[in-house]
Design a protein around this motif. Structure first.
Motif, PDB file in Angstrom:
ATOM      1  N   GLN A  14       1.169  -1.312   0.461  1.00 62.13           N
ATOM      2  CA  GLN A  14      -0.155  -0.075   0.115  1.00 62.13           C
ATOM      3  C   GLN A  14       1.003   1.097  -0.470  1.00 62.13           C
ATOM      4  N   VAL A  15       0.616   1.642  -1.184  1.00 63.42           N
ATOM      5  CA  VAL A  15       1.998   2.947  -1.771  1.00 63.42           C
ATOM      6  C   VAL A  15       0.702   4.605  -1.828  1.00 63.42           C
ATOM      7  N   THR A  16       1.115   5.146  -0.103  1.00 62.67           N
ATOM      8  CA  THR A  16       0.020   6.315  -0.209  1.00 62.67           C
ATOM      9  C   THR A  16       0.507   7.262  -0.527  1.00 62.67           C
ATOM     10  N   ARG A  17      -0.517   8.119  -1.194  1.00 63.14           N
ATOM     11  CA  ARG A  17      -0.013   9.977  -1.825  1.00 63.14           C
ATOM     12  C   ARG A  17       0.528  10.269  -2.064  1.00 63.14           C
ATOM     13  N   GLY A  18       1.266  10.567  -0.451  1.00 64.74           N
ATOM     14  CA  GLY A  18       2.519  11.149  -0.160  1.00 64.74           C
ATOM     15  C   GLY A  18       4.085  10.536  -0.192  1.00 64.74           C
ATOM     16  N   GLN A  19       3.420   9.052  -0.425  1.00 64.13           N
ATOM     17  CA  GLN A  19       4.633   8.207  -0.744  1.00 64.13           C
ATOM     18  C   GLN A  19       5.303   8.756  -2.659  1.00 64.13           C
ATOM     19  N   ARG A  20       4.532   8.249  -3.009  1.00 63.23           N
ATOM     20  CA  ARG A  20       4.150   8.378  -4.748  1.00 63.23           C
ATOM     21  C   ARG A  20       4.860   9.400  -4.839  1.00 63.23           C
ATOM     22  N   ARG A  21       4.828  10.878  -3.604  1.00 61.24           N
ATOM     23  CA  ARG A  21       4.675  12.301  -4.174  1.00 61.24           C
ATOM     24  C   ARG A  21       6.321  12.284  -4.241  1.00 61.24           C
ATOM     25  N   ALA A  22       7.009  11.524  -3.064  1.00 58.09           N
ATOM     26  CA  ALA A  22       7.794  11.452  -2.654  1.00 58.09           C
ATOM     27  C   ALA A  22       9.066  10.841  -3.615  1.00 58.09           C
ATOM     28  N   ILE A  23       8.277  10.166  -4.118  1.00 54.82           N
ATOM     29  CA  ILE A  23       9.093   9.455  -5.262  1.00 54.82           C
ATOM     30  C   ILE A  23       9.101   9.785  -7.002  1.00 54.82           C
ATOM     31  N   GLU A  24       8.837  10.836  -6.574  1.00 58.12           N
ATOM     32  CA  GLU A  24       8.536  11.345  -8.184  1.00 58.12           C
ATOM     33  C   GLU A  24       8.812  12.913  -8.046  1.00 58.12           C
ATOM     34  N   GLU A  25       9.237  13.608  -6.740  1.00 60.66           N
ATOM     35  CA  GLU A  25      10.203  14.723  -7.156  1.00 60.66           C
ATOM     36  C   GLU A  25      10.979  14.322  -6.089  1.00 60.66           C
ATOM     37  N   LEU A  26      11.381  13.856  -5.170  1.00 59.00           N
ATOM     38  CA  LEU A  26      12.611  13.375  -4.641  1.00 59.00           C
ATOM     39  C   LEU A  26      13.551  12.672  -4.892  1.00 59.00           C
ATOM     40  N   ARG A  27      13.962  12.101  -6.774  1.00 63.63           N
ATOM     41  CA  ARG A  27      14.647  10.948  -7.686  1.00 63.63           C
ATOM     42  C   ARG A  27      15.828  11.291  -6.945  1.00 63.63           C
ATOM     43  N   ARG A  28      16.704  12.668  -6.528  1.00 62.92           N
ATOM     44  CA  ARG A  28      18.195  12.855  -6.710  1.00 62.92           C
ATOM     45  C   ARG A  28      18.289  11.776  -5.580  1.00 62.92           C
ATOM     46  N   PHE A  29      17.863  11.652  -4.626  1.00 62.62           N
ATOM     47  CA  PHE A  29      18.334  10.284  -3.793  1.00 62.62           C
ATOM     48  C   PHE A  29      17.873   8.988  -3.953  1.00 62.62           C
ATOM     49  N   ILE A  30      17.758   8.560  -5.200  1.00 58.75           N
ATOM     50  CA  ILE A  30      17.674   7.499  -5.665  1.00 58.75           C
ATOM     51  C   ILE A  30      19.232   7.400  -6.711  1.00 58.75           C
ATOM     52  N   ILE A  31      19.517   5.827  -6.619  1.00 56.10           N
ATOM     53  CA  ILE A  31      20.614   5.810  -7.415  1.00 56.10           C
ATOM     54  C   ILE A  31      20.498   4.752  -8.457  1.00 56.10           C
ATOM     55  N   PRO A  32      20.308   5.400 -10.029  1.00 50.77           N
ATOM     56  CA  PRO A  32      19.650   4.526 -10.184  1.00 50.77           C
ATOM     57  C   PRO A  32      20.494   2.875 -10.428  1.00 50.77           C
ATOM     58  N   SER A  33      19.343   1.979 -11.132  1.00 54.24           N
ATOM     59  CA  SER A  33      20.258   0.476 -10.818  1.00 54.24           C
ATOM     60  C   SER A  33      20.309  -0.229 -12.567  1.00 54.24           C
ATOM     61  N   VAL A  34      19.727   0.833 -13.354  1.00 54.15           N
ATOM     62  CA  VAL A  34      19.592  -0.029 -14.828  1.00 54.15           C
ATOM     63  C   VAL A  34      21.163  -0.489 -15.331  1.00 54.15           C
ATOM     64  N   ASP A  35      21.613   0.428 -15.597  1.00 57.07           N
ATOM     65  CA  ASP A  35      22.916  -0.265 -16.352  1.00 57.07           C
ATOM     66  C   ASP A  35      23.741  -1.273 -15.124  1.00 57.07           C
ATOM     67  N   GLN A  36      23.227  -0.769 -13.693  1.00 54.29           N
ATOM     68  CA  GLN A  36      24.338  -1.801 -12.326  1.00 54.29           C
ATOM     69  C   GLN A  36      25.938  -1.114 -12.928  1.00 54.29           C
ATOM     70  N   LYS A  37      25.762   0.163 -12.895  1.00 50.90           N
ATOM     71  CA  LYS A  37      27.379   0.184 -12.959  1.00 50.90           C
ATOM     72  C   LYS A  37      28.321   0.806 -11.949  1.00 50.90           C
ATOM     73  N   VAL A  38      29.296  -0.121 -11.011  1.00 54.04           N
ATOM     74  CA  VAL A  38      29.913   0.459 -10.060  1.00 54.04           C
ATOM     75  C   VAL A  38      29.627   1.968  -9.901  1.00 54.04           C
ATOM     76  N   ILE A  39      29.629   1.785  -7.929  1.00 54.04           N
ATOM     77  CA  ILE A  39      28.965   3.541  -8.072  1.00 54.04           C
ATOM     78  C   ILE A  39      30.379   4.372  -7.492  1.00 54.04           C
ATOM     79  N   GLU A  40      30.219   5.556  -7.940  1.00 56.10           N
ATOM     80  CA  GLU A  40      31.955   6.304  -7.403  1.00 56.10           C
ATOM     81  C   GLU A  40      30.984   6.902  -6.329  1.00 56.10           C
TER      82      GLU A  40
END
Length: 220
Positions: A14-40
């Protein structure tokens, strides 16, 4: 670790409206993993020591520890969207700048994205115990996986694990004790670390009459 056997069941929850809004607006805190590159790590944390939390749930302990230790960097790995959204809301509320998130399977992220000998610590609090015997193969903290993540620790980096299932605790302790790259800081199970906040899982364990079993090892 056998990558064909998942240590979790992917579900949205159960994902709340606030949680969805945070995921949309605060994506700078999410490191993408699609290409699985080693993180610097310096790109995100500067010169801070980095600590990974495996499966942070709803993130209560994660944000509290990060809030109390602004001189360190924290990377949370979690698959569940509700937990990611909840932690992002806490990051926003407390104006934290030392937490980042990867939303993906830790068994994929750790070997492919985390540099060897790069971490000051690894936290794993209340991993899914998969209590039914036929599901024990899904348990995350098995010898092969432990050996894999220990290689990500710096010299003297720590591995801190807590579970409320006694049988699982003994299984983990046996695996940790046999890992040649680790030594036990305590004579057996660890005493609770004062800096670890009490979480919902801890409270649920207490309510069910279960003790918490703590393990604190360091890398040679």
């Amino acid at each position: 670790m056998n990558q064909t056997v998942k240590s979790f069941v992917r579900r949205e929850g159960q994902v709340t409206r606030g949680q969805r809004r945070a995921i949309e607006e605060l994506r700078r805190f999410i490191i993408p993993s699609v290409d699985q590159k080693v993180i610097e790590f310096t790109r995100y944390f500067g010169e801070k020591q980095v600590i990974v939390e495996i499966g942070f749930g709803m993130g209560k302990a994660t944000y509290q520890i990060a809030h109390d230790n602004p001189d360190k960097g924290y990377l949370g790995i979690e698959v569940y969207t509700a937990g990611v959204g909840k932690l992002l809301l806490a990051i926003e509320e407390h104006a934290l700048e030392n937490i980042y998130i990867i939303q993906d399977d830790v068994a994929v992220v750790m070997p492919s994205m985390i540099p060897d000998a790069s971490l000051a610590g690894i936290h794993c609090f209340y991993p899914d115990p998969w209590p039914k015997k036929r599901h024990h193969k899904r348990r995350l903290l098995q010898p092969a996986f432990i050996h894999q993540i220990v290689q990500k620790l710096q010299k003297d980096g720590y591995l801190y694990i807590v579970t409320d299932w006694e049988e699982y605790a003994h299984e983990i302790m046996q695996a940790l004790s046999k890992e040649e790259l680790l030594y036990n800081v305590y004579d057996g199970y660890a005493t609770p670390q004062e800096w670890r906040p009490v979480t919902r899982f801890h409270e649920k364990a207490n309510d069910a009459g279960r003790s918490s079993w703590e393990m604190f090892f360091r890398r040679y």
